[in-house]
Design an enzyme around this catalytic site. Structure first.
Site, PDB file in Angstrom:
ATOM      1  CB  CYS A   1     -16.430  47.159  31.402  1.00 40.77           C
ATOM      2  SG  CYS A   1     -16.523  45.488  30.757  1.00 40.77           S
TER       3      CYS A   1
ATOM      4  CB  CYS B   1     -22.441  41.714  28.699  1.00 43.63           C
ATOM      5  SG  CYS B   1     -22.610  42.515  30.249  1.00 43.63           S
TER       6      CYS B   1
HETATM    7  N1  SAH Z   1     -14.344  35.902  30.061  1.00 44.87           N
HETATM    8  C1  SAH Z   1     -14.895  36.363  31.279  1.00 44.87           C
HETATM    9  C2  SAH Z   1     -15.084  37.850  31.337  1.00 44.87           C
HETATM   10  C3  SAH Z   1     -15.570  38.544  30.101  1.00 44.87           C
HETATM   11  S1  SAH Z   1     -17.227  38.219  29.633  1.00 44.87           S
HETATM   12  C4  SAH Z   1     -16.189  35.644  31.584  1.00 44.87           C
HETATM   13  O1  SAH Z   1     -16.700  34.942  30.716  1.00 44.87           O
HETATM   14  O2  SAH Z   1     -16.666  35.764  32.700  1.00 44.87           O
HETATM   15  C5  SAH Z   1     -18.141  39.155  30.835  1.00 44.87           C
HETATM   16  C6  SAH Z   1     -19.578  38.684  31.030  1.00 44.87           C
HETATM   17  O3  SAH Z   1     -20.365  38.953  29.864  1.00 44.87           O
HETATM   18  C7  SAH Z   1     -19.665  37.197  31.267  1.00 44.87           C
HETATM   19  O4  SAH Z   1     -20.512  36.889  32.330  1.00 44.87           O
HETATM   20  C8  SAH Z   1     -20.245  36.721  29.972  1.00 44.87           C
HETATM   21  O5  SAH Z   1     -20.881  35.510  30.143  1.00 44.87           O
HETATM   22  C9  SAH Z   1     -21.170  37.835  29.600  1.00 44.87           C
HETATM   23  N2  SAH Z   1     -21.568  37.803  28.193  1.00 44.87           N
HETATM   24  C10 SAH Z   1     -20.859  37.388  27.141  1.00 44.87           C
HETATM   25  N3  SAH Z   1     -21.568  37.508  26.014  1.00 44.87           N
HETATM   26  C11 SAH Z   1     -22.769  38.009  26.341  1.00 44.87           C
HETATM   27  C12 SAH Z   1     -23.930  38.382  25.600  1.00 44.87           C
HETATM   28  N4  SAH Z   1     -23.974  38.262  24.284  1.00 44.87           N
HETATM   29  N5  SAH Z   1     -24.971  38.883  26.277  1.00 44.87           N
HETATM   30  C13 SAH Z   1     -24.909  39.040  27.603  1.00 44.87           C
HETATM   31  N6  SAH Z   1     -23.847  38.714  28.358  1.00 44.87           N
HETATM   32  C14 SAH Z   1     -22.779  38.201  27.729  1.00 44.87           C
END
Ligand code: SAH
Ligand code: SF4
Length: 380
Positions: free
Chosen positions: A104, A341
């Site tokens: 990742c 994530c």
């Molecule tokens: N900016 C891109 C990729 C990075 S985030 C995007 O938003 O898709 C990758 C994934 O992690 C995204 O689906 C995002 O919504 C999720 N994510 C972000 N913060 C999170 C959290 N606190 N808990 C769970 N998933 C989260």
């Protein structure tokens, strides 16, 4: 300043070689040394003419990112914190599974989208990573892991652009990095195994479809515009109907016949049966071929949000599956090292909390801590 060769895809490297008065095919040899063997020293490149090695010494370098810390979770997940200068750091996470190894990768230091449930979003935007900084994460991890696991085989089989940052807001640096991942002389990953995750930057989804169509994940998180605007502010610019149409357009070029929708489950916010029903209606109305991935929210204090109870997540998944939308619940990995994530920025800002947890983990500090992370040497 010499050119950092991690900044170039094969095409770019060929142009650089030509500018040095060298044949283009030399670039292929060089590219293979760097990415397939993890070389960082031109002297190692025994099949390159001495004269070329001399030229490269003067004009170029192969420079990775300094590793600040490395943490290994009980489940085998490894998280690296890389220094990108000026007090900024980005994180990269390796997630081993039985049949694959997923890396990742981060695309930006911070993020300008500012999603409510994301700690990177709360951190704000610092800057875009360069192509070299994006690919350095893979270059380092792949060759570190081969050495760590004592194998000459490829360890990383999948890449997801799901670390810190919005990859499609750093498009020009992203694409050469993706091309290096896909290149048979680079990492040789198939388009299906490289996933760009986006919060929905519609025009760049269209460009990616044309220029480098890899697998696409779209962070949906809400079935209606008002709620999505609240959670993902970018929705004001690219509302759901436009986003769905962009997904349909993307599918004509995508390596898979579905888009993955990500949906972070927030207690009492977007996890009710009515949200499931609205989501089903949205997908049906727009006719987008998709799979849904429910992500248990990884809480952090500043968000003011909490994780949906497991029962609620399962009930939500059941409704969607019954409606014929293939829905999975993401297993959280690396929880004990804050590698899940959206937690990625947390420990950069709040080291005391991590400090507490580190005591309970297997922590590996690379020495020298501030030195450059060069990939282990490859063997001819
Ligand atoms: N900016 C891109 C990729 C990075 S985030 C995007 O938003 O898709 C990758 C994934 O992690 C995204 O689906 C995002 O919504 C999720 N994510 C972000 N913060 C999170 C959290 N606190 N808990 C769970 N998933 C989260
Ligand atoms: Fe940025 Fe993605 Fe986090 Fe939203 S979820 S703030 S787009 S990194």
């Amino acid at each position: 300043m010499t050119a950092n060769l991690l900044d170039f895809d094969l095409e770019g490297l060929a142009a650089l070689c030509e500018s040095l008065g060298e044949k283009r095919f030399r670039a292929t040899q060089l590219f293979r040394w760097i990415h397939q063997r993890g070389a960082s020293d031109f002297e190692q490149m025994s099949d390159l003419a001495k004269s070329l090695r001399g030229k490269l010494q003067g004009a170029a370098r192969i420079e990775g990112l300094p590793v600040i810390t490395q943490h290994e979770s009980a489940d085998g997940t490894i998280k690296w914190l890389f220094d990108v200068g000026a007090g900024n750091a980005v994180e990269t996470v390796f997630i081993p599974e039985d049949d694959r190894g997923t890396l990742c990768i981060s695309s930006q230091a911070g993020c300008a989208v500012g999603c409510r449930f994301c700690s990177t979003g709360h951190q704000g935007f610092a800057r875009n990573l360069t192509t070299g900084e994006i690919i350095a994460q893979l270059w380092f991890a792949e060759h570190f892991l081969r050495k760590h696991l004592g194998t000459a085989e490829r360890v990383i089989s999948n890449v997801v652009m799901m670390g810190m940052g919005e990859p499609l807001q750093n498009y020009s640096a992203l694409v050469p990095a993706l091309r290096t991942m896909l290149d048979d002389h680079g990492y040789g990953l198939s388009r299906r195994r490289v996933t760009v995750s986006t919060s929905g930057v519609v025009p760049m989804m269209d460009r990616l479809a044309q220029e480098c169509p890899v697998a696409l994940a779209v962070s949906l998180h809400a079935p209606s515009d008002p709620l999505r605007e609240h959670l993902v502010p970018l929705n004001r610019k690219y509302p759901l109907a436009e986003l769905m149409q962009a997904c349909t357009r993307y599918l004509a070029y995508a390596p898979r016949d579905f888009i993955t929708f990500e949906y972070c489950m927030l207690d009492g916010v977007n996890d009710q049966p009515e949200h499931a029903r609205a989501l089903i209606a949205l997908v049906r109305e727009q006719g987008v071929s998709c799979k849904l991935n429910l992500i248990p929210f990884n809480p952090f204090p500043a968000s003011g949000l909490t994780r949906s109870p497991q029962k609620q997540v399962q009930a939500f998944a059941r409704l969607l599956n019954e409606a014929g939308i293939v829905t999975t619940i993401r297993k959280t990995r690396g929880d004990d090292i804050d590698a899940a994530c959206g937690q990625l920025a947390g420990d950069v800002q709040d080291r005391t909390r991590v400090g507490d947890r580190i005591a309970q983990q297997r922590t590996v500090m690379l020495t020298p801590v501030s030195g450059n992370a060069t990939a282990p040497e490859g063997r001819p």
